[in-house]
Design a protein around this motif. Structure first.
Motif, PDB file in Angstrom:
ATOM      1  N   ARG A   6      43.277  40.642  57.617  1.00  0.00           N
ATOM      2  CA  ARG A   6      41.803  39.986  57.393  1.00  0.00           C
ATOM      3  C   ARG A   6      40.738  40.784  56.579  1.00  0.00           C
ATOM      4  N   ARG A  65      33.751  33.970  55.936  1.00  0.00           N
ATOM      5  CA  ARG A  65      34.666  32.765  56.151  1.00  0.00           C
ATOM      6  C   ARG A  65      35.924  32.758  55.740  1.00  0.00           C
ATOM      7  N   THR A 113      38.112  35.268  55.723  1.00  0.00           N
ATOM      8  CA  THR A 113      38.914  35.840  56.543  1.00  0.00           C
ATOM      9  C   THR A 113      39.390  34.810  57.776  1.00  0.00           C
ATOM     10  N   LYS A 114      38.894  33.581  57.915  1.00  0.00           N
ATOM     11  CA  LYS A 114      39.157  32.885  58.937  1.00  0.00           C
ATOM     12  C   LYS A 114      40.063  31.800  58.634  1.00  0.00           C
ATOM     13  N   ASP A 124      43.204  29.631  57.773  1.00  0.00           N
ATOM     14  CA  ASP A 124      44.557  29.519  58.886  1.00  0.00           C
ATOM     15  C   ASP A 124      45.470  29.378  57.792  1.00  0.00           C
TER      16      ASP A 124
END
Length: 239
Positions: free
Chosen positions: A157, A226, A228-229, A231
């Motif tokens: 991340r 954002r 890094t999130k 999916d």
């Protein structure tokens, strides 16, 4: 009469102005002293030739009294009024101002120009931050699949965060360098609005550059966070 240093240097560069005589209108006047240059109309003006005449030779109905005091000026003004009234009760005293007020009047145009430029600068800074945020957010949305693949093959991340943040900073540094070059090129247009500071003051340029970098970091932080999130499973399904 007494002349200032600029007048003495311009008309008597050899330094022998004392004792010389000048004819003003019908009278010949002798130079008896040389005073230091002062600012007559504006703090930003260049030194100009100037001469001083005694009151008896050049009488005027109004005079300016300058009082120097270590205490509050308001307290001294009362004492001055009392002394003048004791000398001649018929002499009116008006337009009493402190030195700060006089300087403030002479700097009014510069302060107004600086205020307007500051407002425009803040607006430009806000628009730049909003624009940079929009570009980075759009870039993240367009690269969702790429970011998902990076995460699925082992990217951490914090790697994604540094990638997005680094790209935003790279664009900002290029723009910042171009802006500094342009600013240095137009500094001569604002030189007459400044007093006590150079138009190419390095401290000012460094502080503004650091401020712009901080705004850039803030504008890039949220899109990078954002990213890094993302999916990877959802991202790989995006066409």
């Amino acid at each position: 009469m007494i002349i200032n240093e600029t007048m003495a240097g311009r008309y008597w560069p050899g330094g022998d102005a004392l004792g010389r005589r000048i004819k003003l209108t019908k009278d010949w006047l002798e130079i008896v002293g040389i005073a230091k240059d002062v600012k007559n109309r504006s703090l930003s003006e260049a030194p100009q030739p100037f001469l001083y005449l005694p009151l008896l030779q050049d009488y005027r109905s109004n005079m300016i009294l300058v009082a120097r005091t270590p205490t509050e000026p308001q307290q001294v003004s009362k004492s001055v009024r009392a002394v003048v009234a004791a000398l001649d009760p018929g002499i009116p005293i008006f337009d009493v101002k402190t030195l700060e007020e006089h300087v403030g009047v002479s700097l009014y145009l510069q302060r107004m120009a600086a205020t307007l430029l500051s407002i425009f600068g803040l607006l430009a800074l806000s628009l730049a931050a909003i624009g940079l945020y929009g570009v980075m957010a759009y870039s993240v949305s367009q690269r969702t699949r790429e970011l998902g693949i990076r995460v699925s093959v082992g990217a951490e991340r914090h790697d994604i965060f540094k990638l997005i943040l680094g790209q935003g900073l790279a664009m900002s540094v290029v723009g910042l360098l171009a802006g500094l070059v342009a600013a240095l090129a137009v500094t001569r247009l604002t030189a007459n609005l400044l007093y006590g500071v150079s138009a190419t003051d390095p401290v000012t340029f460094i502080v503004i550059a650091l401020l712009l970098l901080c705004v850039t970091l803030l504008a890039c932080y949220f899109p990078a966070r954002r990213a890094t999130k993302v999916d990877p499973i959802i991202a790989l399904r995006i066409e």
